[in-house]
Scaffold this motif. Structure first.
Motif, PDB file in Angstrom:
ATOM      1  N   ILE A  22       0.837  -1.203   0.000  1.00 31.15           N
ATOM      2  CA  ILE A  22       0.000   0.000   0.000  1.00 31.15           C
ATOM      3  C   ILE A  22       0.866   1.245   0.000  1.00 31.15           C
ATOM      4  O   ILE A  22       0.636   2.187  -0.767  1.00 31.15           O
ATOM      5  N   ILE A  23       1.875   1.273   0.861  1.00 30.20           N
ATOM      6  CA  ILE A  23       2.787   2.423   0.911  1.00 30.20           C
ATOM      7  C   ILE A  23       3.547   2.553  -0.403  1.00 30.20           C
ATOM      8  O   ILE A  23       3.745   3.660  -0.917  1.00 30.20           O
ATOM      9  N   ALA A  24       3.970   1.413  -0.979  1.00 34.97           N
ATOM     10  CA  ALA A  24       4.691   1.454  -2.254  1.00 34.97           C
ATOM     11  C   ALA A  24       3.829   2.063  -3.349  1.00 34.97           C
ATOM     12  O   ALA A  24       4.302   2.880  -4.156  1.00 34.97           O
ATOM     13  N   VAL A  25       2.556   1.689  -3.399  1.00 34.11           N
ATOM     14  CA  VAL A  25       1.652   2.243  -4.415  1.00 34.11           C
ATOM     15  C   VAL A  25       1.473   3.743  -4.205  1.00 34.11           C
ATOM     16  O   VAL A  25       1.485   4.524  -5.172  1.00 34.11           O
ATOM     17  N   VAL A  26       1.292   4.164  -2.962  1.00 32.82           N
ATOM     18  CA  VAL A  26       1.124   5.596  -2.689  1.00 32.82           C
ATOM     19  C   VAL A  26       2.349   6.379  -3.157  1.00 32.82           C
ATOM     20  O   VAL A  26       2.232   7.433  -3.789  1.00 32.82           O
ATOM     21  N   LEU A  27       3.543   5.858  -2.860  1.00 37.84           N
ATOM     22  CA  LEU A  27       4.765   6.525  -3.327  1.00 37.84           C
ATOM     23  C   LEU A  27       4.844   6.515  -4.846  1.00 37.84           C
ATOM     24  O   LEU A  27       5.239   7.503  -5.477  1.00 37.84           O
ATOM     25  N   MET A  28       4.458   5.409  -5.442  1.00 37.24           N
ATOM     26  CA  MET A  28       4.498   5.267  -6.891  1.00 37.24           C
ATOM     27  C   MET A  28       3.573   6.272  -7.579  1.00 37.24           C
ATOM     28  O   MET A  28       3.879   6.813  -8.642  1.00 37.24           O
ATOM     29  N   LEU A  29       2.434   6.531  -6.946  1.00 39.33           N
ATOM     30  CA  LEU A  29       1.456   7.442  -7.533  1.00 39.33           C
ATOM     31  C   LEU A  29       1.901   8.894  -7.460  1.00 39.33           C
ATOM     32  O   LEU A  29       1.275   9.766  -8.053  1.00 39.33           O
ATOM     33  N   GLY A  30       2.984   9.139  -6.732  1.00 33.40           N
ATOM     34  CA  GLY A  30       3.531  10.484  -6.669  1.00 33.40           C
ATOM     35  C   GLY A  30       4.666  10.709  -7.648  1.00 33.40           C
ATOM     36  O   GLY A  30       5.310  11.764  -7.622  1.00 33.40           O
ATOM     37  N   THR A  31       4.926   9.738  -8.529  1.00 31.73           N
ATOM     38  CA  THR A  31       6.006   9.843  -9.505  1.00 31.73           C
ATOM     39  C   THR A  31       5.444  10.180 -10.898  1.00 31.73           C
ATOM     40  O   THR A  31       4.242  10.020 -11.138  1.00 31.73           O
TER      41      THR A  31
END
Length: 224
Positions: A22-31
């Motif tokens: 979940i955290i990885a996806v959230v970070l990914m969505l900020g790229t």
């Protein structure tokens, strides 16, 4: 089939609440590559869950997981072993939870997430879903629960699909928010990331405790 679907729901929720993806996806969505890497990550996550589930179901069919409408003894022993292992995961997760006011440490690979490509995103998600000990144990438990019901192959596939969809809700929810709200989702996703990092260890510990105890209890019932 209804019994099998009912059996896998708790396992799916346990997988869905995994904090790292979940955290990885959230970070990914900020790229800058969010719209490509996000869906690739979700696809890899679902493929990983489905692959482990299919392998266990195929192996179970050859080992006769259901005999005369009742689970085979080896299914009982498998459930006891899985239950004990998940209980150990619960203890480890609880002991490793961040203290009040402290941030949970993140894996080093997340520092390079802005350089991820779609194939790398999918591969990382597949590894997290299929190799991570907690998710692996929960997926094996779900597949064993399906196999023990003795339903036909088509119904097993449907029950496994339900498990995969429920298990994908964790990383899927941030993406749904992102694609629905666009830039307005930044603050909400940031709050979700912070909450998951601070509280999910405790939530997962309790959830694994409940699932592990249930598995062990079910295994004992089978053998009795």
């Amino acid at each position: 089939m209804g019994e099998a679907i009912g059996q896998v729901l708790s396992f799916g929720v346990g997988v869905a609440l995994s904090p790292v993806p979940i955290i990885a996806v959230v970070l990914m969505l900020g790229t800058p590559h969010a719209r490509r890497n996000g869906p690739a990550f979700l696809l890899g996550w679902m493929v990983g869950l489905a692959s482990v589930g299919v392998i266990v179901l195929v192996a179970s069919s050859g080992a006769e997981a259901s005999q005369d409408g009742a689970p085979a003894d080896w299914v009982g022993w498998l459930k006891i072993v899985l239950g004990v292992l998940i209980l150990l995961v619960a203890v480890r997760t609880w002991r490793g939870r961040p203290r009040a006011g402290a941030d949970a440490p993140l894996p080093k690979w997340m520092d390079t997430i802005d350089r991820f490509t779609p194939p790398r995103s999918a591969a990382m998600a597949l590894a997290l879903s299929a190799i991570n000990p907690k998710n692996l144990l929960l997926t094996v438990g779900a597949a064993a629960a399906i196999a023990q019901t003795g339903i036909d192959t088509g119904d097993q596939a449907i029950a496994l699909a339900v498990f995969v969809v429920v298990g994908a809700l964790g990383p899927g929810l941030p993406m749904a928010i992102y694609f629905a709200m666009g830039e307005r989702a930044t603050r909400l996703l940031g709050e979700l990331k912070a909450w998951m990092g601070a509280n999910n260890a405790a939530v997962m510990a309790v959830l694994c405790l409940v699932i592990g105890a249930k598995l062990a209890g079910d295994g004992i019932s089978v053998l009795a």
